[in-house]
Design an enzyme around this catalytic site. Sequence first.
Site, PDB file in Angstrom:
ATOM      1  N   LYS A 256       0.840  -1.201   0.000  1.00 42.32           N
ATOM      2  CA  LYS A 256       0.000   0.000   0.000  1.00 42.32           C
ATOM      3  C   LYS A 256       0.877   1.254   0.000  1.00 42.32           C
ATOM      4  CE  LYS A 256      -3.546   2.242   2.761  1.00 42.32           C
ATOM      5  NZ  LYS A 256      -4.529   2.139   3.830  1.00 42.32           N
TER       6      LYS A 256
ATOM      7  N   GLU B 123      -4.901  -6.824  14.584  1.00 40.96           N
ATOM      8  CA  GLU B 123      -4.419  -5.492  14.225  1.00 40.96           C
ATOM      9  C   GLU B 123      -5.588  -4.507  14.326  1.00 40.96           C
ATOM     10  OE1 GLU B 123      -0.799  -4.834  11.466  1.00 40.96           O
ATOM     11  OE2 GLU B 123      -2.491  -4.290  10.215  1.00 40.96           O
TER      12      GLU B 123
ATOM     13  N   GLY C   7      -4.917  -1.979   4.984  1.00 37.89           N
ATOM     14  CA  GLY C   7      -4.101  -3.109   4.509  1.00 37.89           C
ATOM     15  C   GLY C   7      -4.775  -4.446   4.765  1.00 37.89           C
ATOM     16  N   ARG C   8      -5.292  -4.626   5.963  1.00 37.18           N
ATOM     17  CA  ARG C   8      -5.882  -5.926   6.316  1.00 37.18           C
ATOM     18  C   ARG C   8      -7.282  -6.118   5.733  1.00 37.18           C
ATOM     19  NH1 ARG C   8      -4.877  -2.546  10.426  1.00 37.18           N
ATOM     20  NH2 ARG C   8      -6.563  -1.782  11.753  1.00 37.18           N
TER      21      ARG C   8
ATOM     22  N   HIS D 208      -5.487 -33.535  17.620  1.00 37.14           N
ATOM     23  CA  HIS D 208      -4.408 -34.378  18.147  1.00 37.14           C
ATOM     24  C   HIS D 208      -3.264 -33.527  18.651  1.00 37.14           C
ATOM     25  CE1 HIS D 208      -6.402 -38.007  16.763  1.00 37.14           C
ATOM     26  NE2 HIS D 208      -6.840 -37.219  15.802  1.00 37.14           N
TER      27      HIS D 208
ATOM     28  N   GLU E 136      10.432  -4.661   4.734  1.00 38.61           N
ATOM     29  CA  GLU E 136      10.506  -6.064   4.309  1.00 38.61           C
ATOM     30  C   GLU E 136      10.245  -6.178   2.805  1.00 38.61           C
ATOM     31  OE1 GLU E 136       8.840  -4.908   6.868  1.00 38.61           O
ATOM     32  OE2 GLU E 136       8.862  -6.311   8.572  1.00 38.61           O
TER      33      GLU E 136
ATOM     34  N   LYS F   7       9.201  -0.785  14.150  1.00 38.94           N
ATOM     35  CA  LYS F   7       9.754  -0.444  12.827  1.00 38.94           C
ATOM     36  C   LYS F   7      10.815   0.640  12.960  1.00 38.94           C
ATOM     37  CE  LYS F   7       5.583  -0.765   9.914  1.00 38.94           C
ATOM     38  NZ  LYS F   7       4.716   0.046   9.055  1.00 38.94           N
TER      39      LYS F   7
HETATM   40  O1  F6P Z   1       1.827  -4.256   9.884  1.00 40.46           O
HETATM   41  C1  F6P Z   1       1.562  -2.926   9.595  1.00 40.46           C
HETATM   42  C2  F6P Z   1       1.087  -2.740   8.209  1.00 40.46           C
HETATM   43  O2  F6P Z   1       0.968  -1.384   7.974  1.00 40.46           O
HETATM   44  C3  F6P Z   1      -0.201  -3.467   7.885  1.00 40.46           C
HETATM   45  O3  F6P Z   1      -1.332  -2.814   8.315  1.00 40.46           O
HETATM   46  C4  F6P Z   1      -0.092  -3.618   6.422  1.00 40.46           C
HETATM   47  O4  F6P Z   1      -1.004  -4.565   5.947  1.00 40.46           O
HETATM   48  C5  F6P Z   1       1.348  -4.048   6.302  1.00 40.46           C
HETATM   49  O5  F6P Z   1       2.030  -3.265   7.267  1.00 40.46           O
HETATM   50  C6  F6P Z   1       1.967  -3.865   4.951  1.00 40.46           C
HETATM   51  O6  F6P Z   1       1.957  -2.530   4.542  1.00 40.46           O
HETATM   52  P1  F6P Z   1       2.178  -2.120   3.039  1.00 40.46           P
HETATM   53  O7  F6P Z   1       1.083  -2.735   2.234  1.00 40.46           O
HETATM   54  O8  F6P Z   1       2.116  -0.633   3.021  1.00 40.46           O
HETATM   55  O9  F6P Z   1       3.516  -2.631   2.610  1.00 40.46           O
END
Ligand code: F6P
Length: 547
Positions: free
Chosen positions: A210, A358, A272-273, A389, A216, A509
């Site tokens: 987003k 979240e 995002g979620r 199990h 990452e 972060k």
């Molecule tokens: O974990 C925090 C967050 O902002 C989430 O809400 C989001 O889904 C994720 O990081 C990834 O963010 P982006 O889509 O901006 O890379």
Amino acid sequence: MKATIKPLTQRPAWKALAAHHKKIKNLHLRKLFADDPKRGERLTIEAVGLYLDYSKNRITDQTLKLLLQLARESGLPEKIEAMFSGEKINVTENRAVLHVALRAPKGAKIYVDGKNVVPEVHAVLDKLTEFSNRVRSGKWKGHTGKRIRNVVNIGIGGSDLGPVMAYEALKHYSERSLTFRFVSNVDGIDFVEASRDLDPAETLFIVSSKTFTTLETMTNAQSARDWLLKGLGGDVKSVAKHFVAVSTNAERVSAFGIDTANMFVFWDWVGGRYSMDSAIGLSTMLAVGPDNFRALLKGFHEVDEHFHHTPFEKNLPVLMGLLSVWNNDFLGAQTVAVLPYEQYLKRFPAYLQQLTMESNGKHVTLDGKKVDYQTGPVYWGEPGTNGQHSFYQLIHQGTRLIPCDFIAFGNALTPLGRHHDILLANVFAQAEALAFGKTAEEVKAEGTPDWLVPHRVFEGNRPSNVILADRLTPEVLGQLVALYEHSVFTQGAIWNIDSFDQWGVELGKVLAQRIVPELESKTAPRLKHDSSTNNLICRYRKLKSAK
Ligand code: F6P
């Protein structure tokens, strides 16, 4: 949404629920069922093809009445209206919350800042459709002229969990000649393993982010770019044929070197979620095809309509949300186990973890006051029957109360002998055992020696929901996700929290960004952390230099 709402614990329904809980807390599900032979038929709802049996919750009709009153006193009707009409209900980020617009039909009108957003949503859907058809048909060629056979989604959180979950859930419908991989972790192994057997000439990367700033994802995307260039002889022109982006941030996409013509947008009013049904679902569409993707959206929309327009006493997500509040705040349950009896839903609990935790892992109300009640519970789970199990022992006989959501289907997608009957027998048996248990008398009557009896007693009175649907189609998957989305909304509305921000992920972060140069620096850095962090950094530097 301006109505003033009393603090939760001062609302009349909350106080009445607290008093009511004292009265019924020792009531056993055995008695509730014995006193009402029709309970198992009465406390059920069927809507949009989903059947919810909530009779095995520790509730009476009075509990339900008070929970529904609590929903009204908490302004749930107004809050639902505010979301659907594009009000900026994500107050800490001053954003509308309009994932419902992502699945609205073409002619619908949903306004953000005076602009109807539905036409844009459909324009992006059309662009995704066109692109998916080109890739799936082989018309889209890689840099060397080969067709695309591998799709790697690079993203994390909402830009990963939804796509992975949906890919696994809908594998039955997927194009098996295409290979799909998902890279999320900044641990390099994730990328190394995902790419090790792929031919760069046949590989398409979807960089899903987003913000297009997430450490990452940007690190993985850079490694993917290096891997591609290395594999294709270093020609930077190849990037355009092997990288597309899904983002809200065109500037960053372009800075990374991806042609914005190959960018699929979404908007800041999609959390995002809550984004798996936006362009973030591109890998899903590539896997299952545009028609199935639209069926998924249809399922979402059906539950949106149901949530928006159905009276609360017959409203699936509202009831699920209210029951969760009851279990969490009055019965003291700290977690919820989500147990899909459907192997294809193996990643569904992981997906729900971000959606629920979240969203509702918050410690202050919308106006910034510290809450004096519990908010979001921990969600977790595994597909049945594997969990039986493993951790079910604790659910049946441990000291904690763990409400369970069982999810099952009337029909297997690929029937195999007796498997499905055996699978479903286990769902029903587990819910039955949790609710009714086994008394000492019953255990003794089986000839069990006295000393062993306590070990073999099941107290029962463990609450569960059973959600049943016909079969796992794209439409039903959309329904299930929307069901939980709106249940989360309902809970957040009662707790009066912002279910749409995620400030809790920020601190870690920022600190990581500060520590990275301290780990990479050639000379010993001057560390100013606490003694534990300083020491760990020094130890790591020694370990890596000893190599
Ligand atoms: O974990 C925090 C967050 O902002 C989430 O809400 C989001 O889904 C994720 O990081 C990834 O963010 P982006 O889509 O901006 O890379």
